[in-house]
Design an enzyme around this catalytic site. Structure first.
Site, mmCIF file in Angstrom:
data_model
loop_
_atom_site.group_PDB
_atom_site.id
_atom_site.type_symbol
_atom_site.label_atom_id
_atom_site.label_comp_id
_atom_site.label_asym_id
_atom_site.label_seq_id
_atom_site.Cartn_x
_atom_site.Cartn_y
_atom_site.Cartn_z
ATOM 1 N N ASP A 2 0.833 -1.198 0.000
ATOM 2 C CA ASP A 2 0.000 0.000 0.000
ATOM 3 C C ASP A 2 0.871 1.253 0.000
ATOM 4 O OD1 ASP A 2 -2.320 1.416 -0.063
ATOM 5 O OD2 ASP A 2 -2.852 1.078 2.038
ATOM 6 N N ASN A 50 -10.795 -2.829 -5.869
ATOM 7 C CA ASN A 50 -9.967 -1.930 -6.689
ATOM 8 C C ASN A 50 -10.568 -1.630 -8.071
ATOM 9 O OD1 ASN A 50 -6.816 -3.182 -5.379
ATOM 10 N ND2 ASN A 50 -7.908 -1.317 -4.841
HETATM 11 C C1 IPE Z 1 -1.377 0.089 -3.457
HETATM 12 O O1 IPE Z 1 -1.159 1.464 -3.478
HETATM 13 C C2 IPE Z 1 -1.475 -0.528 -4.831
HETATM 14 C C3 IPE Z 1 -2.785 -1.118 -5.190
HETATM 15 C C4 IPE Z 1 -3.843 -1.163 -4.425
HETATM 16 C C5 IPE Z 1 -2.886 -1.702 -6.504
HETATM 17 P P1 IPE Z 1 -2.376 2.480 -3.535
HETATM 18 O O2 IPE Z 1 -2.722 2.720 -4.954
HETATM 19 O O3 IPE Z 1 -3.500 1.986 -2.677
HETATM 20 O O4 IPE Z 1 -1.726 3.789 -2.905
HETATM 21 P P2 IPE Z 1 -2.407 4.846 -1.945
HETATM 22 O O5 IPE Z 1 -3.038 4.112 -0.799
HETATM 23 O O6 IPE Z 1 -3.406 5.618 -2.731
HETATM 24 O O7 IPE Z 1 -1.262 5.707 -1.491
HETATM 25 MG MG MG Z 2 -4.091 2.313 -0.749
#
Ligand code: IPE
Ligand code: MG
Length: 227
Positions: A2, A50
Site C-alpha cells: 500500500d 480496486n
Molecule cells: C497500493 O497502493 C497498490 C494497489 C492497491 C494496486 P495504492 O494505490 O493503494 O496507494 P495509496 O493508498 O493511494 O497511497
Molecule cells: Mg491504498
C-alpha cells in the site's frame, strides 16, 4: 502493498507512476524472501474493490501486470521461484489473465519459494465461494453437512494448498486488514510500517522479520505451556 498513490503524489506525479515504481519493491521483497528460506510469499496486488478506481488507473494496473509478468519470468526462474495466484482470476481482462497463466506455467517446476499473487481477490468473496461450493456438494449428496469442520472448510478456500501466513506486513501506515485472507490470518502476526510500498526494500523486510522473531506466538495457550 500500500502507498503507491501517495508516493507518486509526493513526487508530484500521477498515481500510475507509483504503481510502476512498486515493481522494484516486489522484486526486492521476493528476492530477499527466497534468500532467507521463506517458502511462501503472498502479495495483495489487486482487490475486488480496486475495480472501483478510475478506469485509467485500473487499465494501467492491468497493463503493468502483463508487462511485469512477461519481463520478470526470467528473474523468477533465476531465483527458483514458482508463481501462483489466488482470486477470481477468470474476471481479469483476457490479456492479463493470459500473461498470468503463462507466468504460472513457465515457473511451475521451481521449488525454492512459492510467490502467490492475490488478484481480483477479496476474503469475503473467497469465504462466500467456499460456502456456496459446500452447499452445492451437500445438496448433491457429496458432502455430509454434519461432518463439516475447520479442515473441511479450508479445503474449499483458494489457499487450500498453502499454510496460513505467519506474518502479514502492511505498508504505508494504514492499520487495517482490508478484506485480505480473513480466515487465514486468524493467528498471523501483524506488522505495520509507515514506509510507502515503492520505498520498501530488503532492509525493511529484515526489520519486520526481526520484530516478528521477538513475538511469542501462543495460539491461545499460556506462556508457561509453551516452555
Ligand atoms: C497500493 O497502493 C497498490 C494497489 C492497491 C494496486 P495504492 O494505490 O493503494 O496507494 P495509496 O493508498 O493511494 O497511497
Ligand atoms: Mg491504498
Amino acid at each position: 502493498m500500500d502507498g503507491n498513490g501517495r508516493w507518486a503524489k509526493q513526487q508530484g506525479m500521477a498515481r500510475v507512476f507509483g504503481h510502476r515504481n512498486g515493481v522494484k519493491a516486489v522484486r526486492e521483497t521476493a528476492e530477499a524472501s527466497a534468500e532467507l528460506g521463506i517458502e511462501y510469499l503472498t502479495l495483495f496486488a489487486f482487490s475486488t474493490e480496486n475495480w472501483n478506481r478510475p478506469a485509467m488507473e485500473v487499465n494501467a494496473l492491468m497493463k503493468l501486470l502483463v508487462d511485469t509478468l512477461s519481463k520478470e519470468v526470467e528473474t523468477l526462474n533465476e531465483n527458483d521461484i514458482r508463481l501462483e495466484a489466488i482470486g477470481d482470476l477468470d474476471k481479469l481482462p483476457a490479456k492479463s489473465h493470459k500473461a498470468l497463466l503463462k507466468g504460472i506455467e513457465d515457473t511451475k517446476t521451481n521449488s525454492r519459494m512459492t510467490m502467490i499473487l492475490a488478484l481480483n481477490y477479496s476474503a469475503r468473496w473467497e469465504i462466500v465461494e467456499a460456502a456456496r461450493k459446500m452447499a452445492i456438494e451437500v445438496k448433491e449428496g457429496k458432502l455430509d453437512a454434519r461432518q463439516i469442520e475447520d479442515k473441511t472448510f479450508e479445503n474449499y478456500l483458494t489457499t487450500k494448498n498453502y499454510p496460513d501466513p505467519e506474518l502479514m506486513i502492511r505498508t504505508s501506515g494504514e492499520q487495517r486488514i482490508s478484506n485480505y485472507l480473513l480466515w487465514q490470518l486468524a493467528y498471523t502476526e501483524l506488522y505495520f510500517t509507515d514506509v510507502l510500498w515503492p520505498d520498501f526494500r530488503k532492509q525493511h523486510l529484515y526489520e519486520a522479520l526481526i520484530d516478528f522473531q521477538s513475538r511469542e506466538r501462543r495460539f491461545g495457550k499460556t506462556s508457561e505451556q509453551l516452555a
